[in-house]
Enzyme design. Structure first.
Site, short mmCIF file in Angstrom:
data_model
loop_
_atom_site.label_atom_id
_atom_site.label_comp_id
_atom_site.label_asym_id
_atom_site.label_seq_id
_atom_site.Cartn_x
_atom_site.Cartn_y
_atom_site.Cartn_z
N ASP A 1 0.87 -1.16 0.00
CA ASP A 1 0.00 0.00 0.00
C ASP A 1 0.92 1.22 0.00
OD1 ASP A 1 -2.34 1.71 0.56
OD2 ASP A 1 -1.46 1.86 2.56
N ASP B 1 -0.24 5.05 1.00
CA ASP B 1 -0.54 6.06 2.02
C ASP B 1 -0.51 5.46 3.42
OD1 ASP B 1 -1.06 8.33 0.24
OD2 ASP B 1 -2.73 7.11 -0.44
#
Length: 240
Positions: free
Chosen positions: A18, A20
């Site tokens: 991922d 953020d």
């Protein structure tokens, strides 16, 4: 190397990150942007609400908050205001602790890596510019506005799509996911992958349950626990 008492997990060959809150320290920025939007209409945005929004696409966040606060906005109007606020703050996002070292190590050891982020491609372009060499170590990137992406996290689609674009394509169980959000963690598990969760401190313990491994920072990750090459004491290298 781990000793005889150290737990080892299923061996993996590929890693999917991922972005953020996992690679880049941008979750606070998105939380502040959402707070500013709902404040215009007389509402408060707290940590619990941010946890519910983490890992989701902008349009999904819009639907959630419009319904919660009965906002006089369409989903597209909300997204426009939200993204305008966020873009003001995204030009100088730092990397999370431990990211430089781990990505360099995996790249040097020829471990295929990808990014699977709910952010739009334009948002990622802006955030990644100060770290533009970061993207060069990735085999590919899947963003939330990818035309082949049908459902957002916590559905497994984004991680399955990311896995399908490695050449040759690995089985899902051969992929290790790094996530910070409960929605992303559930998405990785639903995809049949192991998940290392590195949550924000305010994420409740019950929302971390199910993760293969929970760590306070990427600096604490031991690749050898998943059959990946051991990190030696080589000098640190910055992608910035």
């Amino acid at each position: 190397m781990p000793d005889a008492n150290t737990k080892c997990f299923q061996k993996v060959t590929h890693v999917i990150f991922d972005n953020d809150g996992t690679l880049m320290d941008s979750e606070k920025i998105y939380g502040n942007a959402l707070k500013k939007v709902v404040a215009k209409y007389g509402h408060d945005f707290n940590h619990d609400m941010q946890i519910n929004c983490m890992g989701r696409k902008s349009i999904s966040i819009a639907a959630l908050l419009i319904n919660m606060f009965k906002l006089p906005l369409t989903e597209l109007e909300f997204v426009q205001q939200y993204e305008e606020e966020a873009l003001k703050m995204l030009s100088n996002v730092p990397l999370m602790p431990g990211v430089d070292e781990l990505l360099r190590h995996l790249y040097d050891q020829h471990i295929p890596m990808a990014i699977a982020t709910s952010s739009s491609s334009e948002s990622l372009r802006i955030k990644s510019y100060p770290h533009r060499n970061l993207l060069s170590v990735m085999h590919h990137v899947v963003c939330g506005d990818d035309p082949q992406l049908k459902r957002s996290k916590p559905a497994p689609d984004i991680f399955l799509l990311a896995a399908s674009r490695f050449k040759p394509q690995p089985k899902p169980e051969c992929c290790l996911v790094f996530e910070d959000s409960p929605a992303g963690m559930r998405a990785g598990l639903a995809a049949g992958m192991q998940v290392v969760m590195i949550p924000e401190p305010h994420v409740p313990k019950e929302l971390r349950e199910g993760a293969t491994l929970v760590l306070p920072s990427m600096e604490c990750f031991q690749p050898e626990l998943f059959g990946l090459p051991y990190i030696d004491c080589s000098p640190k290298f910055s992608f910035g």
